[in-house]
Design a protein around this motif. Structure first.
Motif, PDB file in Angstrom:
ATOM      1  N   ARG A  76       0.815  -1.215   0.000  1.00  0.00           N
ATOM      2  CA  ARG A  76       0.000   0.000   0.000  1.00  0.00           C
ATOM      3  C   ARG A  76       0.854   1.274   0.000  1.00  0.00           C
ATOM      4  O   ARG A  76       0.471   2.291  -0.554  1.00  0.00           O
ATOM      5  CB  ARG A  76      -0.897  -0.026   1.241  1.00  0.00           C
ATOM      6  N   PHE A  77       2.036   1.216   0.659  1.00  0.00           N
ATOM      7  CA  PHE A  77       2.875   2.427   0.701  1.00  0.00           C
ATOM      8  C   PHE A  77       3.748   2.584  -0.546  1.00  0.00           C
ATOM      9  O   PHE A  77       4.449   3.568  -0.689  1.00  0.00           O
ATOM     10  CB  PHE A  77       3.757   2.425   1.948  1.00  0.00           C
ATOM     11  N   PHE A  78       3.701   1.590  -1.426  1.00  0.00           N
ATOM     12  CA  PHE A  78       4.455   1.697  -2.687  1.00  0.00           C
ATOM     13  C   PHE A  78       3.503   2.259  -3.740  1.00  0.00           C
ATOM     14  O   PHE A  78       3.167   1.590  -4.716  1.00  0.00           O
ATOM     15  CB  PHE A  78       4.966   0.318  -3.123  1.00  0.00           C
ATOM     16  N   ASN A  79       3.076   3.491  -3.524  1.00  0.00           N
ATOM     17  CA  ASN A  79       2.020   4.009  -4.409  1.00  0.00           C
ATOM     18  C   ASN A  79       2.408   5.333  -5.058  1.00  0.00           C
ATOM     19  O   ASN A  79       1.557   6.181  -5.299  1.00  0.00           O
ATOM     20  CB  ASN A  79       0.705   4.155  -3.633  1.00  0.00           C
ATOM     21  N   ASN A  80       3.705   5.472  -5.361  1.00  0.00           N
ATOM     22  CA  ASN A  80       4.152   6.742  -5.952  1.00  0.00           C
ATOM     23  C   ASN A  80       4.347   6.637  -7.457  1.00  0.00           C
ATOM     24  O   ASN A  80       4.723   5.585  -7.974  1.00  0.00           O
ATOM     25  CB  ASN A  80       5.484   7.163  -5.324  1.00  0.00           C
ATOM     26  N   VAL A  81       4.109   7.785  -8.116  1.00  0.00           N
ATOM     27  CA  VAL A  81       4.548   7.914  -9.508  1.00  0.00           C
ATOM     28  C   VAL A  81       6.010   8.318  -9.436  1.00  0.00           C
ATOM     29  O   VAL A  81       6.365   9.269  -8.738  1.00  0.00           O
ATOM     30  CB  VAL A  81       3.725   8.992 -10.238  1.00  0.00           C
ATOM     31  N   LEU A  82       6.882   7.590 -10.148  1.00  0.00           N
ATOM     32  CA  LEU A  82       8.320   7.874 -10.069  1.00  0.00           C
ATOM     33  C   LEU A  82       8.748   8.859 -11.154  1.00  0.00           C
ATOM     34  O   LEU A  82       9.590   9.707 -10.929  1.00  0.00           O
ATOM     35  CB  LEU A  82       9.113   6.568 -10.180  1.00  0.00           C
ATOM     36  N   SER A  83       8.161   8.710 -12.347  1.00  0.00           N
ATOM     37  CA  SER A  83       8.471   9.673 -13.417  1.00  0.00           C
ATOM     38  C   SER A  83       7.435   9.526 -14.523  1.00  0.00           C
ATOM     39  O   SER A  83       6.737   8.513 -14.608  1.00  0.00           O
ATOM     40  CB  SER A  83       9.875   9.424 -13.992  1.00  0.00           C
ATOM     41  N   ILE A  84       7.379  10.565 -15.348  1.00  0.00           N
ATOM     42  CA  ILE A  84       6.472  10.510 -16.502  1.00  0.00           C
ATOM     43  C   ILE A  84       7.209  11.134 -17.677  1.00  0.00           C
ATOM     44  O   ILE A  84       7.971  12.087 -17.494  1.00  0.00           O
ATOM     45  CB  ILE A  84       5.141  11.227 -16.191  1.00  0.00           C
ATOM     46  N   ASN A  85       7.022  10.553 -18.858  1.00  0.00           N
ATOM     47  CA  ASN A  85       7.688  11.094 -20.040  1.00  0.00           C
ATOM     48  C   ASN A  85       6.620  11.347 -21.109  1.00  0.00           C
ATOM     49  O   ASN A  85       6.057  10.404 -21.671  1.00  0.00           O
ATOM     50  CB  ASN A  85       8.739  10.094 -20.546  1.00  0.00           C
ATOM     51  N   CYS A  86       6.334  12.621 -21.344  1.00  0.00           N
ATOM     52  CA  CYS A  86       5.239  12.956 -22.257  1.00  0.00           C
ATOM     53  C   CYS A  86       5.678  12.898 -23.719  1.00  0.00           C
ATOM     54  O   CYS A  86       4.868  13.133 -24.621  1.00  0.00           O
ATOM     55  CB  CYS A  86       4.653  14.323 -21.909  1.00  0.00           C
ATOM     56  N   GLU A  87       6.955  12.593 -23.967  1.00  0.00           N
ATOM     57  CA  GLU A  87       7.370  12.387 -25.365  1.00  0.00           C
ATOM     58  C   GLU A  87       7.197  10.932 -25.769  1.00  0.00           C
ATOM     59  O   GLU A  87       6.717  10.624 -26.854  1.00  0.00           O
ATOM     60  CB  GLU A  87       8.822  12.817 -25.545  1.00  0.00           C
ATOM     61  N   THR A  88       7.574  10.032 -24.848  1.00  0.00           N
ATOM     62  CA  THR A  88       7.394   8.606 -25.167  1.00  0.00           C
ATOM     63  C   THR A  88       6.050   8.089 -24.650  1.00  0.00           C
ATOM     64  O   THR A  88       5.719   6.922 -24.831  1.00  0.00           O
ATOM     65  CB  THR A  88       8.520   7.769 -24.523  1.00  0.00           C
ATOM     66  N   ASN A  89       5.285   8.950 -23.982  1.00  0.00           N
ATOM     67  CA  ASN A  89       3.982   8.572 -23.397  1.00  0.00           C
ATOM     68  C   ASN A  89       4.130   7.404 -22.417  1.00  0.00           C
ATOM     69  O   ASN A  89       3.359   6.435 -22.465  1.00  0.00           O
ATOM     70  CB  ASN A  89       2.969   8.193 -24.482  1.00  0.00           C
ATOM     71  N   THR A  90       5.124   7.484 -21.551  1.00  0.00           N
ATOM     72  CA  THR A  90       5.332   6.398 -20.587  1.00  0.00           C
ATOM     73  C   THR A  90       5.295   6.943 -19.162  1.00  0.00           C
ATOM     74  O   THR A  90       5.610   8.112 -18.922  1.00  0.00           O
ATOM     75  CB  THR A  90       6.692   5.705 -20.815  1.00  0.00           C
ATOM     76  N   ILE A  91       4.928   6.057 -18.257  1.00  0.00           N
ATOM     77  CA  ILE A  91       4.901   6.437 -16.841  1.00  0.00           C
ATOM     78  C   ILE A  91       5.595   5.339 -16.042  1.00  0.00           C
ATOM     79  O   ILE A  91       5.432   4.151 -16.342  1.00  0.00           O
ATOM     80  CB  ILE A  91       3.443   6.662 -16.361  1.00  0.00           C
ATOM     81  N   ARG A  92       6.400   5.760 -15.061  1.00  0.00           N
ATOM     82  CA  ARG A  92       7.079   4.784 -14.201  1.00  0.00           C
ATOM     83  C   ARG A  92       6.466   4.901 -12.813  1.00  0.00           C
ATOM     84  O   ARG A  92       6.380   6.007 -12.255  1.00  0.00           O
ATOM     85  CB  ARG A  92       8.580   5.087 -14.172  1.00  0.00           C
ATOM     86  N   VAL A  93       6.018   3.780 -12.272  1.00  0.00           N
ATOM     87  CA  VAL A  93       5.273   3.818 -11.003  1.00  0.00           C
ATOM     88  C   VAL A  93       5.751   2.730 -10.057  1.00  0.00           C
ATOM     89  O   VAL A  93       6.379   1.749 -10.478  1.00  0.00           O
ATOM     90  CB  VAL A  93       3.752   3.607 -11.240  1.00  0.00           C
TER      91      VAL A  93
END
Ligand SMILES: Cc1cc2nc3c(=O)[nH]c(=O)nc-3n(C[C@H](O)[C@H](O)[C@H](O)COP(=O)(O)OP(=O)(O)OC[C@H]3O[C@@H](n4cnc5c(N)ncnc54)[C@H](O)[C@@H]3O)c2cc1C
Length: 405
Positions: A76-93
């Protein structure tokens, strides 16, 4: 290895029950680690005490897959967005984040998940571990959109994997039912935000099966609901739409929607199905009447993608869903229909939901190597009351197995 001070952080006498309240367990210890170090200590503790570990997401799986007598871990505590890249349309969570949280974050960055199932209050790790899917001939299971992952194994090591690195681990852990390791982080492929135009209309089982190939090609996300004991079908057809407004409802339209969706579609229906537990021959009438009340007229709306993909699932229910090769769809549904109609004392609830998923190469995916049809049968539990469903389940599974389910 740790000094096992972490044992004191495990909670005793917790009772876990899944969302539909159909399975429960009492784990020996329940942990909610705050970081990777603590997670590792729990793994070492489990090894030294010879306990097994089950990770639980939101507990939405309609099975006992999360149940354990040993250690249960929530991320439950591992609920962060780590990064987002709006050029490659990817999200790291982080793995314990829910799709609801991801959707909200993506909305604010004008990105979206390409396809979703019916709900988003589930974790990304739970979703990808179980082959969770939406519908659409060109869309895979959600795990198919994962680009890379980090897992912690039983040795406490972290493994990075993707299609290019440790690809066997990657293709096993996607749809790995939580058995390959604990997923802690992942990168997910998104796309630019989009609205969906939803058009739903009444049809018949014969018609949709005849036109299935054409229908599947004609829209992005196609599914249909069949009402057992009848020939009635509600088709739902969703397409991406740009430069349009979200459908706005006036106060009186909202009140009217509430009346049909909740008063009729939930409260009255639950009561009717509850009554039918005392006199089962009512079920075919209920299915037919509710089709006529709620699904016999065409409807359309436009909304943000995740608001159309998702709906509010109000009923606690037993669920059974298998996949078959797409070309077997008509055979299976007609066999199931014929069995329901000719078997005495078989009364089953609506809907039978039929969805379509593109083939993938994920080892344990239900769509591995074949374009697939997912057929979902349900039996509601009105006011929590159990209804007998074993004969329906057995016959459904037999028919699905015979067709490669
Ligand atoms: C109302 C409702 C609607 C649904 N609609 C759909 C739908 O439209 N389409 C569909 O395909 N499914 C659907 N499902 C099923 C649901 O998507 C899956 O059961 C999903 O796994 C639930 O996610 P969760 O977070 O609750 O996972 P859980 O049920 O908690 O866990 C599922 C599995 O994931 C594993 N897991 C969880 N976290 C991790 C981790 N960090 N590392 C490794 N393994 C992990 C668990 O050990 C377990 O094996 C629905 C379920 C409900 C209750």
């Amino acid at each position: 290895m740790g000094d096992f001070g972490v044992e004191a952080k495990g909670v005793k006498q917790i009772k876990f029950t899944n969302w539909s309240q159909t399975f429960s367990c009492e784990p020996n210890l329940y942990f909610v680690p705050k970081d990777v170090e603590e997670l590792r200590e729990i793994i070492f503790l489990a090894k030294s005490t010879n306990k097994k570990i089950r990770v639980v997401g939101c507990g939405h799986s309609p099975s006992d897959i999360c149940c354990t007598d040993d250690y249960m871990i929530s991320l439950r505590f591992f609920n962060n967005v780590l990064s987002i890249n709006c050029e490659t349309n990817t999200i790291r969570v982080e793995a314990g984040i829910t799709l609801t949280e991801i959707n909200a974050y993506l909305d604010s960055h004008k990105l979206a998940i390409p396809v979703l199932g019916s709900v988003s209050d589930i974790t990304i790790a739970g979703v990808i571990s179980t082959g969770t899917h939406g519908t659409g001939a060109k869309f895979g299971v959600l795990a198919d959109y994962v680009l890379d992952m980090e897992l912690i194994t039983t040795s406490g090591d972290t493994i990075k994997c993707s299609r290019d690195e440790n690809s066997d681990v990657f293709l096993s852990a996607l749809s790995g039912l939580g058995a390959i390791g604990i997923i802690i982080r992942l990168t997910f492929q998104c796309e630019p935000a989009f609205l969906l135009y939803e058009y739903s209309y009444p049809s018949t089982l014969g018609e949709v099966l005849e036109e299935l190939d054409e229908e599947l090609k004609s829209c992005d996300h196609y599914r249909f609901l069949w009402f057992p004991h009848t020939d009635c079908v509600s088709v739902q057809n969703n397409n991406r739409i740009y430069n349009k407004e979200v459908t706005k409802y006036t106060a009186s339209q909202r009140a009217c929607n509430w009346f049909w969706d909740y008063a009729i579609g939930y409260y009255t229906l639950e009561f009717a199905y509850w009554l039918s537990t005392y006199y089962q021959p009512l079920v075919p009438y209920i299915n037919r009447i509710w089709f006529w009340l709620l699904y016999s007229r065409p409807k359309e709306r436009i909304n943000i993608s995740h608001k159309v993909f998702n709906f509010e699932c109000l009923f606690k229910q037993h669920v059974n869903e298998w996949s078959i090769p797409r070309e077997k769809t008509a055979k299976v549904l007609l066999e199931l229909k014929s069995w329901i109609e000719r078997t005495p004392n078989i009364y089953v609830h609506f809907p039978v939901e039929v969805r379509f998923v593109k083939e993938d190469d994920i080892y344990l995916s239900p769509a591995y190597g074949r374009d697939s049809t997912f057929i979902n049968i349900i039996m509601y539990r009105p006011y929590g009351k159990d209804v007998s469903h074993s004969a329906y389940w057995d016959q459904y599974e037999k028919i699905m197995k015979e067709s490669g389910g």
